[in-house]
Design an enzyme around this catalytic site. Structure first.
Site, PDB file in Angstrom:
ATOM      1  N   LYS A 117       0.763  -1.341   0.074  1.00  0.00           N
ATOM      2  CA  LYS A 117      -0.036  -0.038   0.060  1.00  0.00           C
ATOM      3  C   LYS A 117       0.790   1.094  -0.152  1.00  0.00           C
ATOM      4  O   LYS A 117       0.377   2.486  -0.476  1.00  0.00           O
ATOM      5  CB  LYS A 117      -1.034   0.001   1.325  1.00  0.00           C
ATOM      6  CG  LYS A 117      -1.968  -0.853   1.021  1.00  0.00           C
ATOM      7  CD  LYS A 117      -2.991  -0.722   2.366  1.00  0.00           C
ATOM      8  CE  LYS A 117      -4.023  -1.963   2.141  1.00  0.00           C
ATOM      9  NZ  LYS A 117      -5.143  -1.613   3.223  1.00  0.00           N
ATOM     10  N   ASP A 155     -10.479   2.369   1.799  1.00  0.00           N
ATOM     11  CA  ASP A 155     -10.715   1.633   3.379  1.00  0.00           C
ATOM     12  C   ASP A 155     -11.286   2.735   4.115  1.00  0.00           C
ATOM     13  O   ASP A 155     -12.220   2.281   5.036  1.00  0.00           O
ATOM     14  CB  ASP A 155      -9.228   1.527   3.879  1.00  0.00           C
ATOM     15  CG  ASP A 155      -8.584   0.218   3.375  1.00  0.00           C
ATOM     16  OD1 ASP A 155      -9.381  -0.794   2.788  1.00  0.00           O
ATOM     17  OD2 ASP A 155      -7.391  -0.047   3.435  1.00  0.00           O
TER      18      ASP A 155
HETATM   19  P1  NAP Z   1      -0.846  -4.436  10.970  1.00  0.00           P
HETATM   20  O1  NAP Z   1      -0.482  -3.063  10.136  1.00  0.00           O
HETATM   21  O2  NAP Z   1       0.181  -5.418  11.045  1.00  0.00           O
HETATM   22  O3  NAP Z   1      -1.197  -4.097  12.591  1.00  0.00           O
HETATM   23  C1  NAP Z   1      -1.646  -4.850  13.420  1.00  0.00           C
HETATM   24  C2  NAP Z   1      -1.974  -4.292  14.664  1.00  0.00           C
HETATM   25  O4  NAP Z   1      -2.278  -5.194  15.536  1.00  0.00           O
HETATM   26  C3  NAP Z   1      -0.792  -3.467  15.531  1.00  0.00           C
HETATM   27  O5  NAP Z   1      -1.659  -2.122  16.002  1.00  0.00           O
HETATM   28  C4  NAP Z   1      -0.523  -4.216  16.291  1.00  0.00           C
HETATM   29  O6  NAP Z   1      -0.067  -3.594  17.495  1.00  0.00           O
HETATM   30  C5  NAP Z   1      -1.609  -5.186  16.847  1.00  0.00           C
HETATM   31  N1  NAP Z   1      -1.526  -6.246  17.374  1.00  0.00           N
HETATM   32  C6  NAP Z   1      -0.967  -7.407  16.887  1.00  0.00           C
HETATM   33  N2  NAP Z   1      -0.775  -8.387  17.541  1.00  0.00           N
HETATM   34  C7  NAP Z   1      -1.155  -8.052  18.707  1.00  0.00           C
HETATM   35  C8  NAP Z   1      -1.329  -8.709  20.059  1.00  0.00           C
HETATM   36  N3  NAP Z   1      -0.965  -9.939  20.252  1.00  0.00           N
HETATM   37  N4  NAP Z   1      -1.887  -7.925  21.106  1.00  0.00           N
HETATM   38  C9  NAP Z   1      -2.055  -6.548  20.972  1.00  0.00           C
HETATM   39  N5  NAP Z   1      -1.885  -5.711  19.628  1.00  0.00           N
HETATM   40  C10 NAP Z   1      -1.561  -6.549  18.635  1.00  0.00           C
HETATM   41  O7  NAP Z   1      -2.171  -5.053  10.388  1.00  0.00           O
HETATM   42  P2  NAP Z   1      -3.552  -4.256   9.757  1.00  0.00           P
HETATM   43  O8  NAP Z   1      -3.272  -4.262   8.369  1.00  0.00           O
HETATM   44  O9  NAP Z   1      -3.722  -3.013  10.608  1.00  0.00           O
HETATM   45  O10 NAP Z   1      -4.680  -5.203  10.148  1.00  0.00           O
HETATM   46  C11 NAP Z   1      -5.137  -5.476  11.321  1.00  0.00           C
HETATM   47  C12 NAP Z   1      -6.442  -6.116  11.517  1.00  0.00           C
HETATM   48  O11 NAP Z   1      -7.485  -5.581  10.660  1.00  0.00           O
HETATM   49  C13 NAP Z   1      -6.245  -7.422  10.735  1.00  0.00           C
HETATM   50  O12 NAP Z   1      -7.073  -8.336  11.471  1.00  0.00           O
HETATM   51  C14 NAP Z   1      -6.806  -7.501   9.366  1.00  0.00           C
HETATM   52  O13 NAP Z   1      -7.353  -8.603   8.770  1.00  0.00           O
HETATM   53  C15 NAP Z   1      -7.929  -6.411   9.575  1.00  0.00           C
HETATM   54  N6  NAP Z   1      -8.535  -5.656   8.451  1.00  0.00           N
HETATM   55  C16 NAP Z   1      -9.667  -5.880   8.221  1.00  0.00           C
HETATM   56  C17 NAP Z   1     -10.160  -5.086   6.956  1.00  0.00           C
HETATM   57  C18 NAP Z   1     -11.557  -5.197   6.654  1.00  0.00           C
HETATM   58  O14 NAP Z   1     -11.984  -4.814   5.413  1.00  0.00           O
HETATM   59  N7  NAP Z   1     -12.462  -5.455   7.334  1.00  0.00           N
HETATM   60  C19 NAP Z   1      -9.098  -4.282   6.286  1.00  0.00           C
HETATM   61  C20 NAP Z   1      -7.771  -4.022   6.585  1.00  0.00           C
HETATM   62  C21 NAP Z   1      -7.504  -4.744   7.865  1.00  0.00           C
HETATM   63  P3  NAP Z   1       1.861  -3.267  17.457  1.00  0.00           P
HETATM   64  O15 NAP Z   1       1.794  -2.125  16.605  1.00  0.00           O
HETATM   65  O16 NAP Z   1       2.032  -3.157  19.115  1.00  0.00           O
HETATM   66  O17 NAP Z   1       2.656  -4.516  16.826  1.00  0.00           O
END
Ligand code: NAP
Length: 492
Positions: free
Chosen positions: A283, A319
């Site tokens: 992205k 998004d």
């Molecule tokens: P990302 O950039 O890797 O960010 C992950 C986030 O989750 C960070 O804030 C991370 O915290 C936190 N995290 C991960 N493991 C954790 C744990 N064990 N305890 C506490 N915090 C934790 O991923 P992303 O792209 O933002 O995606 C996050 C979620 O959103 C995913 O499940 C994804 O499938 C979902 N999503 C859904 C849509 C939709 O259309 N519904 C769209 C996009 C994303 P740290 O910064 O401390 O690592």
């Protein structure tokens, strides 16, 4: 029109016949892999075939399993021709020994490379053409999607007059199989079912027909796709193709496992690429490769949608409005007219959190960003002039709206929740970005506490619908898209 051929690897004559007759009517021909069979009654097989057949008896040196002496192996192909097989497949290094065939049977002269994509495919094709094939066949192995480019070029520039099969094996070669019809291939191969592939990367026939609508793909078909790495898990091809089908649009959407975005764009725009969904990890990179970028996408630093029009690349981010739209709609159900001034706690500061934070700040929400790594929350909060904290502060926060943008609770860790249950109360709004599973532990607990909930599927469908509308200029069939996503997630 490019034919759809199912390669059958059944072990004996009866199962081979049963498999042939179980195939849908849209399958134009079958390839009988004699080398995969323990025993074969060729006469019965060809007599009972029911549709045109390619007889292949591949030796190990070309990736097959036939260990018969060469004279016997080639005698088997001649026998298939005598019995009336429409095609036999013979390797380039054996075609001279096979000689002319009796009757009208056509010779597919083939070369397979199971290791890589040879550097000079046109020269390889020339060598095949010098043998006077009825059909020429070049099969390579792709380790990167860029390896598929010379294979598509070979099809696109084939002016030899000889029908040509050209494809790349492996996940990275999927485009060559699905887009075969767009580039004028003689045929493409599909497997009978997942797990029954005769070569790596074959797509199952039900998917080729159901999801990709292969018989409809032709020179004018517009190409869309999702670029990601990895990409195999993506639900986007299922929902976008279903939307194209529902509206009868001449378009196809493919998964694209891309490593080098710049090289990919340059090469695939020549293949009539019209639009892309962009996801992890591309992205941010995409932003720098656009001719024009929507202001919001530039501010967030992430492009999730590319529209290619008149040779220009336009990048935007669907998004943000999709997520905020899902949250606003739940807020209205909870009796909140607007998010302005509402106390909103956003958990997570990754890619999803960043998009949602910008959207919520633009709506005037009173925002607090909580993240495991506090510094990330602080950096994002500083950009927007809002508050930040660590996850340990969550129990002390009173929120009208709670948003989870972390991956906590996502499959397979479905028993996890990012927030303490004490935060959940009646009348508040809880939105979970996680969409697999559809009903996360957080959403379950929020409902039990009397909160109004919004699941991540709403966000997913909305961002995809906005992409679809940008690309096609028509209203997206949202119900169809949502139904496909739900059935994929629940396996029903
Ligand atoms: P990302 O950039 O890797 O960010 C992950 C986030 O989750 C960070 O804030 C991370 O915290 C936190 N995290 C991960 N493991 C954790 C744990 N064990 N305890 C506490 N915090 C934790 O991923 P992303 O792209 O933002 O995606 C996050 C979620 O959103 C995913 O499940 C994804 O499938 C979902 N999503 C859904 C849509 C939709 O259309 N519904 C769209 C996009 C994303 P740290 O910064 O401390 O690592």
């Amino acid at each position: 029109m490019t034919k759809l051929c199912v390669a059958l690897t059944e072990k004996d004559t009866e199962s081979m016949l049963a498999a042939m007759h179980s195939l849908p009517a849209q399958v134009d021909l079958v390839e009988v892999r004699v080398d995969a069979m323990g025993s074969v009654d060729l006469e019965r097989l060809i007599d009972g075939r029911g549709r045109p057949v390619i007889v292949t008896n591949r030796p190990p040196r070309q990736g097959g399993a036939c260990t018969d002496p060469e004279t016997e192996r080639l005698a088997g192909l001649r026998r298939a021709a005598e019995l009336g097989a429409e095609y036999v497949d013979v390797e380039l290094d054996a075609v001279a020994d096979l000689g002319e065939l009796p009757g009208p049977t056509q010779r597919i002269v083939s070369v397979h490379d199971f290791e890589a994509t040879p550097s000079d495919l046109p020269a390889l094709l020339d060598r095949i053409l010098q043998t006077g094939p009825d059909v020429a066949k070049v099969v390579t192995t792709a380790h990167d999607i860029m390896d598929a480019v010379p294979v598509l070029e070979l099809l696109r520039t084939n002016t030899s007059g000889a029908p040509l099969i050209a494809l790349s094996m492996g996940e990275e070669g999927l485009v060559t199989r699905v887009l075969a019809g767009k580039f004028g291939a003689f045929l493409t191969f599909a497997s009978h079912a997942a797990g029954m592939e005769s070569a790596p990367g074959q797509v199952a026939v039900d998917r080729m027909l159901g999801m990709y609508r292969f018989p409809q793909i032709g020179p004018g078909t517009a190409v869309y796709g999702v670029i990601a790495n990895p990409v195999a898990h993506s639900m986007s091809p299922a929902i976008h193709n279903a939307a194209f089908a529902a509206l009868g649009l001449d378009a196809v959407y493919v998964p694209l496992k891309v490593t080098d975005c710049a090289a990919f764009l340059d090469a695939f725009e020549r293949c009539d690429l019209r639009g892309l969904s962009v996801t992890i990890p591309h992205k941010v990179t995409m932003l720098g490769l656009m001719d024009e970028v929507e202001d919001l996408a530039r501010r967030i630093g992430a492009v999730n949608t590319v529209d290619v029009r008149d040779g220009r690349r336009y990048g935007c981010n669907t998004d943000v409005s999709a997520a905020v739209g899902a949250i606003e709609s739940a807020a209205r159900r909870a009796g909140m007219e607007t998010l302005r001034g509402r106390s909103v706690v956003l958990v997570g500061a990754g890619g999803a959190g960043r998009a949602i934070a910008y959207g919520l700040a633009d709506k005037g929400a009173d925002l607090t960003i909580a993240n495991r790594t506090v510094e990330k929350a602080e950096r994002l909060a500083a950009e927007l002039g809002v508050r930040a904290c660590g996850l340990d502060a969550l129990p002390d926060l009173a929120a009208d709206v709670l948003v989870n943008s972390t991956s906590v609770g996502m499959w397979p860790n479905v028993d996890a929740s990012p927030v303490p249950t004490g935060m959940l109360r009646e009348g508040m709004v809880v939105f979970d970005a996680v969409y697999n599973p559809m009903r996360t532990r957080l959403l379950r607990e929020a409902e039990e506490a009397g909160a109004v909930t919004a699941p991540g599927v709403e966000w997913f469908v909305s961002q995809a619908a906005a992409q679809f509308e940008l690309w096609t200029g028509v209203d997206a069939p949202r119900e169809v898209m949502e139904q496909v996503l739900r059935s994929r997630l629940t396996g029903e």
